[in-house]
Design an enzyme around this catalytic site. Structure first.
Site, PDB file in Angstrom:
ATOM      1  N   THR A 251      57.492 103.537  65.459  1.00  0.00           N
ATOM      2  CA  THR A 251      58.750 102.789  65.562  1.00  0.00           C
ATOM      3  C   THR A 251      59.171 102.228  64.203  1.00  0.00           C
ATOM      4  O   THR A 251      60.310 102.437  63.753  1.00  0.00           O
ATOM      5  CB  THR A 251      58.581 101.626  66.575  1.00  0.00           C
ATOM      6  OG1 THR A 251      58.148 102.177  67.807  1.00  0.00           O
ATOM      7  CG2 THR A 251      59.875 100.871  66.781  1.00  0.00           C
ATOM      8  N   VAL A 252      58.261 101.518  63.554  1.00  0.00           N
ATOM      9  CA  VAL A 252      58.619 100.888  62.269  1.00  0.00           C
ATOM     10  C   VAL A 252      58.819 101.962  61.195  1.00  0.00           C
ATOM     11  O   VAL A 252      59.732 101.867  60.361  1.00  0.00           O
ATOM     12  CB  VAL A 252      57.553  99.859  61.849  1.00  0.00           C
ATOM     13  CG1 VAL A 252      57.898  99.237  60.502  1.00  0.00           C
ATOM     14  CG2 VAL A 252      57.422  98.769  62.909  1.00  0.00           C
TER      15      VAL A 252
ATOM     16  N   LYS B   5      49.255  93.186  60.155  1.00  0.00           N
ATOM     17  CA  LYS B   5      48.814  91.777  60.136  1.00  0.00           C
ATOM     18  C   LYS B   5      47.392  91.623  60.646  1.00  0.00           C
ATOM     19  O   LYS B   5      46.653  90.755  60.181  1.00  0.00           O
ATOM     20  CB  LYS B   5      49.771  90.904  60.947  1.00  0.00           C
ATOM     21  CG  LYS B   5      49.997  91.335  62.368  1.00  0.00           C
ATOM     22  CD  LYS B   5      51.289  92.064  62.506  1.00  0.00           C
ATOM     23  CE  LYS B   5      51.400  92.730  63.859  1.00  0.00           C
ATOM     24  NZ  LYS B   5      52.700  93.279  64.112  1.00  0.00           N
TER      25      LYS B   5
ATOM     26  N   GLY C  32      58.561  89.942  61.397  1.00  0.00           N
ATOM     27  CA  GLY C  32      59.443  91.120  61.428  1.00  0.00           C
ATOM     28  C   GLY C  32      60.377  91.151  60.227  1.00  0.00           C
ATOM     29  O   GLY C  32      59.934  91.207  59.080  1.00  0.00           O
TER      30      GLY C  32
ATOM     31  N   LYS D 231      49.397  86.226  62.290  1.00  0.00           N
ATOM     32  CA  LYS D 231      50.525  85.897  61.400  1.00  0.00           C
ATOM     33  C   LYS D 231      50.396  84.475  60.858  1.00  0.00           C
ATOM     34  O   LYS D 231      50.699  84.216  59.694  1.00  0.00           O
ATOM     35  CB  LYS D 231      51.842  86.076  62.162  1.00  0.00           C
ATOM     36  CG  LYS D 231      52.100  87.537  62.541  1.00  0.00           C
ATOM     37  CD  LYS D 231      53.202  87.657  63.571  1.00  0.00           C
ATOM     38  CE  LYS D 231      53.500  89.103  63.927  1.00  0.00           C
ATOM     39  NZ  LYS D 231      54.332  89.248  65.119  1.00  0.00           N
TER      40      LYS D 231
END
Ligand code: HSE
Length: 435
Positions: free
Chosen positions: A13-14, A105, A134, A205
């Protein structure tokens, strides 16, 4: 005008967001950088799957070694996720003198300190804007924009999936399972949604952001972590009656030289900006001693927002390549030899306000018994709701003033043993409560 070669490992996706951003915004990127970024190879084990973004066949490979061995590729983007293989890839790339950009992360939370050490030793960059928040440039803000400050507190919403689930449960009455399914369908969730719903992704995160904010090595294993999977819709309703929303918050603050780092469902006043952060949006509130309060808000997950963060790292790294200044800014904002091992407070030493839901027999004296135990431990009640009159049981819901968590746990242990109390008490911490 020349080009800087880039290789991408992980066409998910990314990865698709990165490819599309590099394509759509090529002219703007070139105008900012003075040269182009050329995506020379894309590696993924599965090349057959349908994706929203295509790549010319000759640029595709199933072997990441093709990227590592290509001398024209100066920057490797790691978007494969996971720990072991991603670590091996990043180490090989750094060893070969390639710069690395990652969104991983989990890996940084566990092994970032060592990986940053390796990058420094090899004189290359390891960049990670996409790992926290994000598309929101949180890393850059902490590292550069707020470099004048001593940061005293960061707190916020750092997981799009959990925030999406809580929003749909609060605003639309969805069950936890329905909302999770939707979030997965929208491409927000991690491959293993446990990481999202149990607060672990948020803790990854927070550990990374805290290192940059407070100048300490990453200390993921010291983050107190609770998730949202046990949130009962009834608590969302009672919280609303008290004037609060329930959010999965990440909270880190420096209290008298010790650091609090915690992730848990939290009541936050409805009029607080964070209470209005909905869906897959993330937001972080940062307190600096010079700047005061800063809020950063934006999409915390998804193809294009996270792709944007990855590409912004590419631009930074490419600038340093062009200027001959790789590693110009220390990855954790402070010079490596100035990072301090700040002691992390156990959660039992935290002072905050609390929401309790007791389930008790509806008998005279029950409230005074419960409040007596709380009073004996110095826990002061700010408000109480008791609804309905049932033959058997009744929920008693209250919020407290600030109290020491150790005293709260002792009090609840005692209360839960009372004959009049029918079930273990629900506790949710409150941020910026009555005190
Ligand atoms: N699963 C993560 C989230 C993706 O939902 O926020 C972005 O890190």
């Amino acid at each position: 005008m020349g080009k800087i070669g880039v290789g991408l490992v992980g066409w998910g996706t990314v990865g698709c967001g990165v490819i599309q951003t590099l394509r759509e915004n090529a002219a703007a990127i070139e105008a900012r950088l003075g040269c182009g970024l050329e995506l020379m190879r894309v590696a993924d084990l599965d090349l057959a799957r349908e994706r929203p973004v295509s790549v010319p066949r000759e640029r595709l490979t199933t072997n990441a070694e093709d990227i590592l061995q290509d001398p024209e590729i100066k920057i490797v983007i790691e978007l494969m996720g996971g720990l072991k293989a991603a670590r091996a890839l990043i180490c090989s790339a750094l060893e070969k003198g390639k710069h690395v950009v990652t969104a991983n992360k989990a890996l940084l939370a566990h092994e970032g300190n060592e990986l940053f050490g390796l990058a420094r030793q090899k004189g290359v960059s390891l960049s990670f804007e996409a790992s926290v928040g994000g598309g929101i440039p949180i890393i850059k803000a902490l590292r550069e924009g707020l470099a004048a400050n001593r940061i005293t507190k960061i707190f916020g919403i750092l997981n799009g999936t959990a925030n999406y689930i809580l929003t749909r449960m609060t605003d639309n009455g969805l069950t936890f399972a329905q909302a999770l399914k939707e979030a997965q369908g929208l491409g927000y969730a991690e491959a293993d949604p446990t990481l999202d719903v149990e607060g672990i992704d948020t803790a990854h995160k927070l550990a990374i952001a805290s290192a940059l904010a407070f100048g300490t090595p990453i200390q993921f294993d010291r983050v107190h972590t609770e998730g949202i999977s046990r949130i009962d819709p009834i608590d969302i309703q009672y919280a609303d009656e008290f004037g609060y929303r329930i959010k999965l918050l990440a909270i880190a603050r420096n209290v008298d030289g010790r650091l609090e780092m915690r992730v848990h469902p939290t009541l936050i006043a409805k009029n607080h900006v964070l209470a209005g952060v909905k869906g897959a949006y993330n937001a972080v509130h940062i307190e600096g001693n010079a700047v005061g309060d800063v809020m950063l808000y934006g999409m915390g997950a998804g193809m294009m927002p996270t792709g944007s963060a990855v590409v912004s790292d590419l631009v930074d790294v490419a600038r340093d390549i062009l200027n001959g200044t790789p590693g110009r800014i220390p990855p954790l904002a402070f010079l490596a030899d100035k990072l301090e091992h700040i002691e992390i407070k156990p959660v039992s030493d935290v002072k905050t306000s609390y929401y309790f839901r007791f389930l008790a027999f509806d008998r005279p004296g029950v409230l005074s018994k419960i409040s007596g135990v709380l009073g004996n431990r110095g826990i002061s009640i700010a408000a109480v709701i008791q609804k309905g009159r049932h033959a058997d049981s009744v929920p008693i819901v209250m919020v407290t003033h600030e109290a020491l968590e150790r005293s709260v746990m002792e009090a609840l242990e005692e209360i839960d043993k009372l004959d009049l109390v029918l079930a273990p008490t629900t506790l949710i911490r409150i941020e910026n409560g009555a005190d």
